[in-house]
Design a protein around this motif. Structure first.
Motif, PDB file in Angstrom:
ATOM      1  N   ALA A  40       0.858  -1.183   0.000  1.00 14.73           N
ATOM      2  CA  ALA A  40       0.000   0.000   0.000  1.00 14.73           C
ATOM      3  C   ALA A  40       0.894   1.231   0.000  1.00 14.73           C
ATOM      4  O   ALA A  40       1.609   1.485   0.970  1.00 14.73           O
ATOM      5  CB  ALA A  40      -0.908  -0.002   1.224  1.00 14.73           C
ATOM      6  N   THR A  41       0.877   1.964  -1.095  1.00 18.02           N
ATOM      7  CA  THR A  41       1.668   3.188  -1.170  1.00 18.02           C
ATOM      8  C   THR A  41       0.859   4.323  -0.557  1.00 18.02           C
ATOM      9  O   THR A  41      -0.151   4.749  -1.109  1.00 18.02           O
ATOM     10  CB  THR A  41       2.030   3.519  -2.625  1.00 18.02           C
ATOM     11  N   ILE A  42       1.288   4.782   0.584  1.00 21.41           N
ATOM     12  CA  ILE A  42       0.564   5.835   1.284  1.00 21.41           C
ATOM     13  C   ILE A  42       1.182   7.188   0.937  1.00 21.41           C
ATOM     14  O   ILE A  42       2.396   7.298   0.727  1.00 21.41           O
ATOM     15  CB  ILE A  42       0.552   5.597   2.808  1.00 21.41           C
ATOM     16  N   ARG A  56      -8.175   1.683   0.737  1.00 22.76           N
ATOM     17  CA  ARG A  56      -8.398   1.417  -0.688  1.00 22.76           C
ATOM     18  C   ARG A  56      -7.607   0.196  -1.137  1.00 22.76           C
ATOM     19  O   ARG A  56      -8.079  -0.595  -1.961  1.00 22.76           O
ATOM     20  CB  ARG A  56      -8.025   2.647  -1.520  1.00 22.76           C
ATOM     21  N   ALA A  57      -6.400   0.047  -0.595  1.00 22.16           N
ATOM     22  CA  ALA A  57      -5.597  -1.128  -0.937  1.00 22.16           C
ATOM     23  C   ALA A  57      -6.252  -2.406  -0.419  1.00 22.16           C
ATOM     24  O   ALA A  57      -6.261  -3.439  -1.105  1.00 22.16           O
ATOM     25  CB  ALA A  57      -4.196  -0.975  -0.364  1.00 22.16           C
ATOM     26  N   ILE A  58      -6.811  -2.352   0.790  1.00 22.24           N
ATOM     27  CA  ILE A  58      -7.504  -3.513   1.353  1.00 22.24           C
ATOM     28  C   ILE A  58      -8.708  -3.887   0.496  1.00 22.24           C
ATOM     29  O   ILE A  58      -8.989  -5.074   0.272  1.00 22.24           O
ATOM     30  CB  ILE A  58      -7.937  -3.230   2.802  1.00 22.24           C
ATOM     31  N   GLU A  59      -9.407  -2.886  -0.005  1.00 22.23           N
ATOM     32  CA  GLU A  59     -10.600  -3.133  -0.817  1.00 22.23           C
ATOM     33  C   GLU A  59     -10.276  -3.865  -2.119  1.00 22.23           C
ATOM     34  O   GLU A  59     -11.163  -4.486  -2.717  1.00 22.23           O
ATOM     35  CB  GLU A  59     -11.308  -1.804  -1.115  1.00 22.23           C
ATOM     36  N   ARG A  60      -9.026  -3.831  -2.534  1.00 22.37           N
ATOM     37  CA  ARG A  60      -8.617  -4.518  -3.762  1.00 22.37           C
ATOM     38  C   ARG A  60      -8.304  -5.989  -3.510  1.00 22.37           C
ATOM     39  O   ARG A  60      -7.984  -6.730  -4.445  1.00 22.37           O
ATOM     40  CB  ARG A  60      -7.401  -3.821  -4.375  1.00 22.37           C
ATOM     41  N   THR A  61      -8.368  -6.422  -2.247  1.00 28.58           N
ATOM     42  CA  THR A  61      -8.054  -7.799  -1.894  1.00 28.58           C
ATOM     43  C   THR A  61      -9.327  -8.596  -1.648  1.00 28.58           C
ATOM     44  O   THR A  61     -10.419  -8.036  -1.538  1.00 28.58           O
ATOM     45  CB  THR A  61      -7.178  -7.866  -0.634  1.00 28.58           C
ATOM     46  N   GLY A  74       3.105   1.746  11.319  1.00 24.35           N
ATOM     47  CA  GLY A  74       2.394   1.106  12.418  1.00 24.35           C
ATOM     48  C   GLY A  74       1.154   1.881  12.824  1.00 24.35           C
ATOM     49  O   GLY A  74       0.112   1.287  13.160  1.00 24.35           O
ATOM     50  N   ALA A  75       1.250   3.203  12.821  1.00 22.85           N
ATOM     51  CA  ALA A  75       0.077   4.015  13.146  1.00 22.85           C
ATOM     52  C   ALA A  75      -0.994   3.869  12.079  1.00 22.85           C
ATOM     53  O   ALA A  75      -2.196   3.912  12.370  1.00 22.85           O
ATOM     54  CB  ALA A  75       0.490   5.487  13.285  1.00 22.85           C
ATOM     55  N   VAL A  76      -0.567   3.669  10.840  1.00 19.08           N
ATOM     56  CA  VAL A  76      -1.505   3.576   9.719  1.00 19.08           C
ATOM     57  C   VAL A  76      -2.267   2.256   9.743  1.00 19.08           C
ATOM     58  O   VAL A  76      -3.487   2.233   9.540  1.00 19.08           O
ATOM     59  CB  VAL A  76      -0.757   3.754   8.387  1.00 19.08           C
ATOM     60  N   ILE A  77      -1.579   1.144  10.002  1.00 25.85           N
ATOM     61  CA  ILE A  77      -2.268  -0.157   9.942  1.00 25.85           C
ATOM     62  C   ILE A  77      -3.304  -0.316  11.046  1.00 25.85           C
ATOM     63  O   ILE A  77      -4.200  -1.159  10.946  1.00 25.85           O
ATOM     64  CB  ILE A  77      -1.276  -1.343   9.973  1.00 25.85           C
ATOM     65  N   ALA A  78      -3.218   0.489  12.091  1.00 24.04           N
ATOM     66  CA  ALA A  78      -4.197   0.412  13.178  1.00 24.04           C
ATOM     67  C   ALA A  78      -5.465   1.191  12.862  1.00 24.04           C
ATOM     68  O   ALA A  78      -6.415   1.143  13.636  1.00 24.04           O
ATOM     69  CB  ALA A  78      -3.588   0.935  14.477  1.00 24.04           C
ATOM     70  N   GLY A  79      -5.499   1.882  11.715  1.00 20.50           N
ATOM     71  CA  GLY A  79      -6.612   2.763  11.404  1.00 20.50           C
ATOM     72  C   GLY A  79      -7.825   2.133  10.755  1.00 20.50           C
ATOM     73  O   GLY A  79      -8.958   2.394  11.175  1.00 20.50           O
ATOM     74  N   PRO A  80      -7.656   1.301   9.724  1.00 23.54           N
ATOM     75  CA  PRO A  80      -8.832   0.761   9.032  1.00 23.54           C
ATOM     76  C   PRO A  80      -9.697  -0.122   9.939  1.00 23.54           C
ATOM     77  O   PRO A  80      -9.187  -0.870  10.772  1.00 23.54           O
ATOM     78  CB  PRO A  80      -8.220  -0.082   7.897  1.00 23.54           C
ATOM     79  N   SER A  81     -10.985  -0.008   9.732  1.00 23.79           N
ATOM     80  CA  SER A  81     -11.927  -0.868  10.452  1.00 23.79           C
ATOM     81  C   SER A  81     -12.524  -1.825   9.431  1.00 23.79           C
ATOM     82  O   SER A  81     -13.432  -1.475   8.682  1.00 23.79           O
ATOM     83  CB  SER A  81     -13.020  -0.019  11.106  1.00 23.79           C
ATOM     84  N   ASP A  82     -11.972  -3.016   9.373  1.00 27.42           N
ATOM     85  CA  ASP A  82     -12.378  -3.987   8.352  1.00 27.42           C
ATOM     86  C   ASP A  82     -12.323  -5.372   8.969  1.00 27.42           C
ATOM     87  O   ASP A  82     -11.284  -5.794   9.465  1.00 27.42           O
ATOM     88  CB  ASP A  82     -11.437  -3.886   7.147  1.00 27.42           C
TER      89      ASP A  82
END
Length: 233
Positions: A40-42, A56-61, A74-82
């Motif tokens: 995931a290129t942030i 958006r990257a998760i939605e492609r999986t 690390g702060a970023v991966i804790a953000g999505p609620s999926d």
């Protein structure tokens, strides 16, 4: 022989001053184990923007997902609620709690003597000095590796480290934490504090801040353990 028969995707999230190529040494070993892998290129423009890019990257999986974050990632991966995100892997990473900022945890302790002096430019972006890569970001890497890392670096906005984080996913999802005992960017004691607070499964090794470059086999093993945990959950 592939170890994973199910449709598991590992999503790799880079930190500041980097892009997806920082994971180049772990991508193929993971795929050889039967895992799908994507980076995931942030944009590194704000924490909110970065979490949205990861989402958006998760939605492609499809199927179960393992999120892996290095440093600021690390702060970023804790953000999505999926619900498809089954486990989190922190690689020498930052894990602020709800209401904290990345800066709160990054500056929790006095910096290492060889840590670079960092300050934003007139546009509000922080660049890593060239010598910062060889002195602290990846001090166990080859000169060629640090030269390339410096040349391709992407700056991080001050907004990324000043924004208060939402309730982190590590409070409800199993997490793994690779503590880099020779880290000069995020001190090992800071990493241990965060890993213990989040009740992560801890791997502690004498590696530098960028083990995906300098000790990729360790990063691969941690991710594989988290992926097996994803299938068990």
């Amino acid at each position: 022989m592939n170890s994973f028969s199910e449709n598991v995707t590992v999503v790799l999230v880079h930190g500041a001053w980097a892009d997806g190529s920082c994971w180049q040494n772990v991508i193929l070993p993971l795929k050889r184990q039967g895992l799908k892998v994507t980076c995931a290129t942030i944009p590194l423009t704000s924490l909110t923007d970065d979490i949205a890019a990861l989402q958006r990257a998760i939605e492609r999986t499809t199927g179960p997902v393992v999120l892996v974050g290095h440093a600021y990632g690390g702060a970023v991966i804790a953000g999505p609620s999926d619900d498809r995100v089954k486990s989190l892997v922190y690689v020498a990473a930052l894990a602020p709690d709800e209401g904290e900022t990345v800066a709160d945890v990054f500056y929790r302790a006095a910096p290492h003597s060889k840590a670079p002096q960092l300050a934003p430019d007139e546009h509000g972006f922080i660049w890593m000095p060239e010598e910062g890569f060889s002195n602290a970001v990846a001090h166990n890497a080859s000169a060629d590796q640090t030269t390339i890392a410096s040349a391709v670096q992407r700056p991080i906005s001050v907004k990324c480290i000043q924004e208060k984080v939402p309730a982190p996913a590590w409070k409800t999802k199993p997490s793994w934490f690779l503590i880099a005992e020779e880290d000069r960017m995020i001190l090992p004691e800071t990493q241990r504090y965060m890993a213990n607070r989040m009740n992560a499964k801890i791997w502690s090794h004498k590696v530098d801040h960028s083990p995906m470059l300098t000790a990729p086999y360790l990063v691969v093993e941690v991710i594989l353990e988290a992926a097996r945990g994803a299938l068990a959950s």
